[in-house]
Design a protein around this motif. Structure first.
Motif, short mmCIF file in Angstrom:
data_model
loop_
_atom_site.label_atom_id
_atom_site.label_comp_id
_atom_site.label_asym_id
_atom_site.label_seq_id
_atom_site.Cartn_x
_atom_site.Cartn_y
_atom_site.Cartn_z
N SER A 249 6.49 1.98 1.95
CA SER A 249 5.13 1.51 1.68
C SER A 249 4.37 1.30 2.99
O SER A 249 3.14 1.37 3.01
CB SER A 249 5.15 0.22 0.86
N VAL A 250 5.09 1.06 4.08
CA VAL A 250 4.51 0.99 5.43
C VAL A 250 5.52 1.62 6.38
O VAL A 250 6.72 1.35 6.27
CB VAL A 250 4.21 -0.46 5.87
N ARG A 268 1.22 7.80 4.35
CA ARG A 268 1.71 6.43 4.30
C ARG A 268 1.02 5.56 5.35
O ARG A 268 0.73 6.02 6.46
CB ARG A 268 3.22 6.40 4.56
N PRO A 269 0.76 4.28 5.01
CA PRO A 269 0.22 3.35 6.01
C PRO A 269 1.09 3.38 7.26
O PRO A 269 2.32 3.28 7.16
CB PRO A 269 0.27 2.00 5.30
N ARG A 314 -2.16 -1.31 5.56
CA ARG A 314 -2.36 -1.04 4.14
C ARG A 314 -3.80 -0.65 3.83
O ARG A 314 -4.10 -0.11 2.76
CB ARG A 314 -1.95 -2.25 3.31
#
Length: 347
Positions: A249-250, A268-269, A314
């Motif tokens: 997710s990061v 992706r972040p 994000r």
């Protein structure tokens, strides 16, 4: 009568894994045409045609420069009385003589580009990020038939002379493509490259403690910290880094082309930690990513505000990252090289 197409050589630098990864991606998209030339290729490139070259390093901390007191301005790495270099040069020139390649891609080495040119072989020189306006690089670029940069034009260094930029083919997306995967919520994945990393494991232990509602996964070689929080996992080096990036997710990592390409394709972040490299390669790439809105740059991870960085990452627009990627980058580049090889070059 069928005339057999002449091969395309691809010289692969052996510092880090990014050079080998993009060489393999291009070679796989040009079946039967590319021969990889480099050190340590055996067992690393599958069934792709390759020639393992004798090692030319003077020490394990090889960074493309020697410690010679004097050296011609057109060279970066030319240590004297090195048996490995003698054998390496002999192996390459022997292959050139026997195979008569139509061209050689040089990824990367000023010396190998000059050697190929002296041996009367057209070169496509891979031009990386950073301030490469020193005499050796400029001579190498101007002696090449064409230049190839494994990133989008928007990520190029503003210091590059206009005539060099005009002769460059920008080719983002030169990395293995991972299958699309849904991101795991609250999963921070840290990528430590093999080209050189000096951060202690305590940095990641502190980061995990600072963001306790996320799981932290560190990929790469790092010693275990004295005290490790429960949400930190040190997985060591793995073979499926692009897939791990796609599931994060990061992502936190350096500004090397391999990591950047995988992050951009996964959308992706990204928190970018530029690592020290010759010619400020990663510093320049990180600054360009920030200008394009594709990454948050953290120049000092030891004293970083990790909750703020994760929150800022994000907020990155995936469209800004998508503008810097090409899903067909390897295939397009392979087709371009084959076209160059088959149509020949003016004398």
């Amino acid at each position: 009568m069928t005339v057999r197409a002449r091969p395309i050589g691809y010289y692969v630098h052996h510092h880090g894994t990014g050079h080998r990864a993009r060489a393999a991606a291009i070679a796989a998209a040009a079946p039967g045409r590319v021969v990889l030339l480099g050190t340590g290729l055996a067992g690393q490139v599958g069934d792709l045609a390759h020639i393992d070259l004798p090692d030319d390093r003077v020490d394990d901390a090889f960074a493309g420069r020697d410690a010679a007191a004097t050296r011609p301005a057109a060279l970066h790495y030319a240590p004297l009385d090195h048996a490995g270099i003698r054998a390496r040069v002999a192996a390459i020139t022997r292959w050139i003589d026997e195979a008569a390649p139509a061209l050689i891609v040089i990824d990367v080495s000023v010396e190998m580009a000059m050697l190929a040119r002296i041996a009367s072989v057209p070169t496509v020189v891979v031009r990386l990020s950073g301030d490469r306006t020193d005499p050796a690089h400029l001579a190498c670029f101007r002696g090449a038939t064409a230049l190839l940069s494994p990133f989008a034009a928007a990520l190029d260094d503003p210091l590059i002379p206009a005539d060099i930029a005009a002769r460059t083919r920008y080719a983002p997306g030169l990395s293995p493509r991972a299958f699309a995967a849904p991101a795991r919520p609250r999963q921070v994945t840290v990528i430590l490259g093999t080209g050189g990393n000096t951060l202690p494991a305590s940095v990641w232990a502190d980061a995990a403690r600072a963001v306790p509602d996320h799981d932290w996964l560190v990929l790469g070689h790092v010693a275990a910290p004295a005290e490790s929080p429960a949400n930190l996992t040190l997985a060591g080096w793995v073979d499926d880094v692009p897939a791990r990036i796609a599931r994060a997710s990061v992502v936190i990592g350096g500004a090397g082309d391999g990591v950047v390409s995988a992050v951009l394709q996964a959308r992706r972040p990204f928190i970018c930690l530029p690592e020290p490299r010759p010619y400020d390669e990663q510093v320049g790439k990180a600054a360009a990513l920030a200008r394009a809105g594709a990454a948050i740059v953290c120049p000092d991870p030891v004293h970083a505000d990790w909750p703020a960085l994760v929150a800022a990452a994000r907020g990155i627009d995936p469209a800004a990252q998508g503008a810097l990627d090409d899903p067909d980058g390897s295939a397009r580049t392979a087709a371009w090289l084959i076209d160059l090889a088959d149509r020949g070059f003016p004398a």
